[in-house]
Design a protein around this motif. Structure first.
Motif, PDB file in Angstrom:
ATOM      1  N   ARG A 172       0.826  -1.199   0.000  1.00  0.00           N
ATOM      2  CA  ARG A 172       0.000   0.000   0.000  1.00  0.00           C
ATOM      3  C   ARG A 172       0.861   1.251   0.000  1.00  0.00           C
ATOM      4  NH1 ARG A 172      -3.506  -3.144   3.273  1.00  0.00           N
ATOM      5  NH2 ARG A 172      -2.455  -2.496   5.179  1.00  0.00           N
ATOM      6  N   ILE A 173       1.973   1.229   0.736  1.00  0.00           N
ATOM      7  CA  ILE A 173       2.866   2.390   0.769  1.00  0.00           C
ATOM      8  C   ILE A 173       3.454   2.652  -0.606  1.00  0.00           C
ATOM      9  CG2 ILE A 173       5.076   3.237   1.657  1.00  0.00           C
ATOM     10  CD1 ILE A 173       4.404   1.809   4.297  1.00  0.00           C
ATOM     11  N   VAL A 174       3.893   1.588  -1.277  1.00  0.00           N
ATOM     12  CA  VAL A 174       4.460   1.732  -2.617  1.00  0.00           C
ATOM     13  C   VAL A 174       3.414   2.301  -3.567  1.00  0.00           C
ATOM     14  CG1 VAL A 174       5.360   0.464  -4.597  1.00  0.00           C
ATOM     15  CG2 VAL A 174       6.174  -0.080  -2.297  1.00  0.00           C
ATOM     16  N   SER A 175       2.176   1.796  -3.458  1.00  0.00           N
ATOM     17  CA  SER A 175       1.102   2.279  -4.322  1.00  0.00           C
ATOM     18  C   SER A 175       0.811   3.750  -4.062  1.00  0.00           C
ATOM     19  CB  SER A 175      -0.162   1.451  -4.096  1.00  0.00           C
ATOM     20  OG  SER A 175      -1.238   1.956  -4.841  1.00  0.00           O
ATOM     21  N   ASN A 176       0.757   4.149  -2.779  1.00  0.00           N
ATOM     22  CA  ASN A 176       0.506   5.552  -2.447  1.00  0.00           C
ATOM     23  C   ASN A 176       1.618   6.448  -2.963  1.00  0.00           C
ATOM     24  OD1 ASN A 176      -1.881   4.949  -1.161  1.00  0.00           O
ATOM     25  ND2 ASN A 176      -0.954   4.783   0.859  1.00  0.00           N
ATOM     26  N   GLN A 177       2.872   5.983  -2.871  1.00  0.00           N
ATOM     27  CA  GLN A 177       3.980   6.772  -3.381  1.00  0.00           C
ATOM     28  C   GLN A 177       3.865   6.970  -4.885  1.00  0.00           C
ATOM     29  OE1 GLN A 177       7.368   4.507  -2.027  1.00  0.00           O
ATOM     30  NE2 GLN A 177       7.529   5.659  -0.101  1.00  0.00           N
ATOM     31  N   GLU A 178       3.420   5.928  -5.588  1.00  0.00           N
ATOM     32  CA  GLU A 178       3.241   6.032  -7.037  1.00  0.00           C
ATOM     33  C   GLU A 178       2.164   7.052  -7.373  1.00  0.00           C
ATOM     34  OE1 GLU A 178       2.514   3.091 -10.896  1.00  0.00           O
ATOM     35  OE2 GLU A 178       2.591   2.273  -8.861  1.00  0.00           O
ATOM     36  N   LEU A 179       1.067   7.027  -6.614  1.00  0.00           N
ATOM     37  CA  LEU A 179      -0.005   7.988  -6.861  1.00  0.00           C
ATOM     38  C   LEU A 179       0.426   9.405  -6.506  1.00  0.00           C
ATOM     39  CD1 LEU A 179      -3.186   6.082  -5.599  1.00  0.00           C
ATOM     40  CD2 LEU A 179      -2.574   6.636  -7.947  1.00  0.00           C
ATOM     41  N   GLU A 180       1.195   9.565  -5.423  1.00  0.00           N
ATOM     42  CA  GLU A 180       1.680  10.892  -5.049  1.00  0.00           C
ATOM     43  C   GLU A 180       2.604  11.460  -6.110  1.00  0.00           C
ATOM     44  OE1 GLU A 180       3.470  10.698  -1.213  1.00  0.00           O
ATOM     45  OE2 GLU A 180       1.609  10.182  -0.177  1.00  0.00           O
ATOM     46  N   GLU A 181       3.460  10.611  -6.666  1.00  0.00           N
ATOM     47  CA  GLU A 181       4.348  11.068  -7.738  1.00  0.00           C
ATOM     48  C   GLU A 181       3.549  11.459  -8.967  1.00  0.00           C
ATOM     49  OE1 GLU A 181       8.168   9.524 -10.417  1.00  0.00           O
ATOM     50  OE2 GLU A 181       7.320   8.247  -8.848  1.00  0.00           O
ATOM     51  N   LEU A 182       2.535  10.664  -9.294  1.00  0.00           N
ATOM     52  CA  LEU A 182       1.672  10.973 -10.428  1.00  0.00           C
ATOM     53  C   LEU A 182       0.966  12.303 -10.207  1.00  0.00           C
ATOM     54  CD1 LEU A 182       0.260  10.120 -13.082  1.00  0.00           C
ATOM     55  CD2 LEU A 182      -1.445   8.948 -11.671  1.00  0.00           C
ATOM     56  N   ARG A 183       0.492  12.547  -8.994  1.00  0.00           N
ATOM     57  CA  ARG A 183      -0.209  13.800  -8.711  1.00  0.00           C
ATOM     58  C   ARG A 183       0.730  14.993  -8.802  1.00  0.00           C
ATOM     59  NH1 ARG A 183      -1.694  17.362  -4.462  1.00  0.00           N
ATOM     60  NH2 ARG A 183      -3.767  18.224  -4.858  1.00  0.00           N
ATOM     61  N   ARG A 184       1.960  14.844  -8.320  1.00  0.00           N
ATOM     62  CA  ARG A 184       2.923  15.952  -8.415  1.00  0.00           C
ATOM     63  C   ARG A 184       3.174  16.316  -9.877  1.00  0.00           C
ATOM     64  NH1 ARG A 184       5.531  13.202  -4.105  1.00  0.00           N
ATOM     65  NH2 ARG A 184       6.947  12.176  -5.570  1.00  0.00           N
ATOM     66  N   ASP A 185       3.339  15.305 -10.722  1.00  0.00           N
ATOM     67  CA  ASP A 185       3.548  15.566 -12.146  1.00  0.00           C
ATOM     68  C   ASP A 185       2.331  16.248 -12.756  1.00  0.00           C
ATOM     69  OD1 ASP A 185       6.005  14.351 -11.900  1.00  0.00           O
ATOM     70  OD2 ASP A 185       5.346  12.415 -12.717  1.00  0.00           O
ATOM     71  N   ASP A 186       1.144  15.762 -12.391  1.00  0.00           N
ATOM     72  CA  ASP A 186      -0.081  16.349 -12.933  1.00  0.00           C
ATOM     73  C   ASP A 186      -0.270  17.786 -12.461  1.00  0.00           C
ATOM     74  OD1 ASP A 186      -0.648  14.034 -14.274  1.00  0.00           O
ATOM     75  OD2 ASP A 186      -2.145  13.310 -12.846  1.00  0.00           O
TER      76      ASP A 186
END
Length: 434
Positions: free
Chosen positions: A321-335
């Protein structure tokens, strides 16, 4: 020379609108919009027509995975952004605030974020309508674009207006270039031709990613394919339950047919005869396993956790779950970086439209838009975070300004200092009141 160049751009746009590849692209965009907005039954019926001799015996069924995944991925506007005009006047900020309210700008930006994930690209257009400014969101199913050397170099935008009657000969087109606006009929003949009053193309493209290969940012077929496969298996499951979920009556050792027998009835059977009900072994478990697999693949292949599309409470480890959240956070920063740019571009287009129609109350040329996005970062344990900050403050390696910037990464250091002064003044004010 300018007129000939503009005419060539218009002809190119009309030719693109009638090209078969673009017609297919528009159909695909319309299909994605239908999937997102729960209009999936007709597509399921089309598939049933291909695979079954009696499709009318099956009931279409779907669960909208498309909307669930898209909404989870489009997280730029978890809350509406804060928009401030810098290097302008108080009147500039007042005009912007009024435009935000009257155009429902926050809601339209949120939908733009979702549609860009779904469709790859959409256009925003500020328009002067009914004596006030508005912002339209246009999708690729009605758009054609002519570009220059790169996908970002948009030179012409053509908007198709389909009539409510459905008649092709009533279809019209609006064509914008930086120099002129034209309205065409269904044959491409000019019905109206006027100079572009804004001197810029009044559209802002919003992409799901930086466009490198095409202005339309193709992709996302995996989600639609999984949605279709899920619909197919879910429809199969209903048919299996209907046809094989009930027992089938049988009679052994009796000649002729036995009519319907109600409870409490007596049946005269020959010696050794038998009456009973047989049940077929339906592949219900296999079908449910296939549905669960498709759910998880739809999530994981789009950067979400497997549990985000599952009804199970324990689907993965804490580390996953932590890895998944980090992926989503990175995606949001880019967006957020992309949409910060889109917001500024829209502000510039709004200024061009607004100033043309309001010569006595213009937005100043020096005004710049600063966008502060909501920080959606989740703190796992607030008490541990607070304790860590206290230790770092005591060691002298962290200041309150650093903490404020960590809580709101959109702030510059000077802005964080100014905000901290405001907070301290408010604390003193209310402490004195007590």
């Amino acid at each position: 020379m300018i007129e000939s160049q503009a005419g060539e751009l218009v002809r190119s746009a009309f030719q693109a609108a009638t090209r078969m590849s673009n017609i297919e692209r528009k159909r695909n965009a319309a299909k994605r919009l239908d999937y997102y907005h729960d209009f999936q039954n007709e597509y399921i019926r089309e598939q049933l027509q291909k695979h079954f001799s009696k499709p009318q015996n099956m009931s279409p069924c779907f669960i909208n995975l498309t909307r669930k995944v898209i909404n989870r991925l489009a997280m730029v506007y978890v809350e509406d952004a804060r928009r401030i005009v810098e290097h302008g006047t108080e009147r500039d900020q007042e005009i912007l605030g009024n435009i935000e309210r009257t155009t429902w700008l926050g809601a339209k930006w949120k939908l733009t974020n979702r549609y860009s994930k779904l469709l790859g690209m959409v256009l925003l257009r500020p328009v002067w309508r009914n004596n006030h400014i508005d912002v339209d969101l246009l999708t690729p199913d009605i758009l054609d674009v002519v570009t220059g050397d790169s996908p970002e170099d948009i030179q012409t935008v053509l908007v198709t207006h389909y009539p409510s009657s459905g008649r092709n000969d009533e279809t019209t087109y609006s064509v914008w270039t930086a120099d002129q606006f034209q309205r065409l009929n269904y044959r491409g003949h000019v019905m109206e031709n006027i100079p572009n009053p804004y001197r810029v193309i009044p559209f802002v493209p919003c992409w799901s990613r930086v466009p490198t290969d095409s202005v339309w940012c193709p992709g996302g077929d995996d989600l639609i394919t999984i949605q279709e496969s899920f619909n197919e298996k879910l429809t199969d499951l209903l048919y299996i339950l209907r046809m094989q979920g009930f027992g089938l009556g049988y009679v052994k050792g009796m000649r002729g047919e036995l009519g319907t027998v109600d409870p409490g009835s007596f049946v005269n059977l020959p010696e050794g005869g038998e009456v009973g009900f047989a049940k077929a072994t339906a592949p219900i478990s296999d079908t449910l396993a296939a549905l669960d697999y498709l759910l998880k693949q739809a999530a994981v292949s789009n950067g979400l956790s497997a549990s985000s599309l599952s009804t199970e409470t324990r689907e993965e480890s804490g580390i996953a779950r932590i890895v998944s959240n980090q992926e989503l956070e990175e995606l949001r920063r880019d967006d957020c970086e992309l949409f910060r740019s889109y917001e500024r571009r829209l502000f510039e287009k709004i200024r061009a439209v607004w100033n043309h129609h309001n010569p006595g109350r213009k937005i100043s040329d020096k005004a710049e838009l600063v966008v502060d996005f909501h920080d959606g970062k989740q703190v796992t344990d607030p008490s541990q975070q607070s304790e860590m900050w206290d230790r770092l403050l005591a060691l002298g390696v962290l200041s309150p300004v650093d903490i404020l910037m960590e809580r709101n990464p959109d702030l510059t250091r000077d802005e964080a200092k100014a905000r901290l002064v405001e907070i301290q003044d408010e604390i003193r004010e209310f402490s004195g009141a007590v």
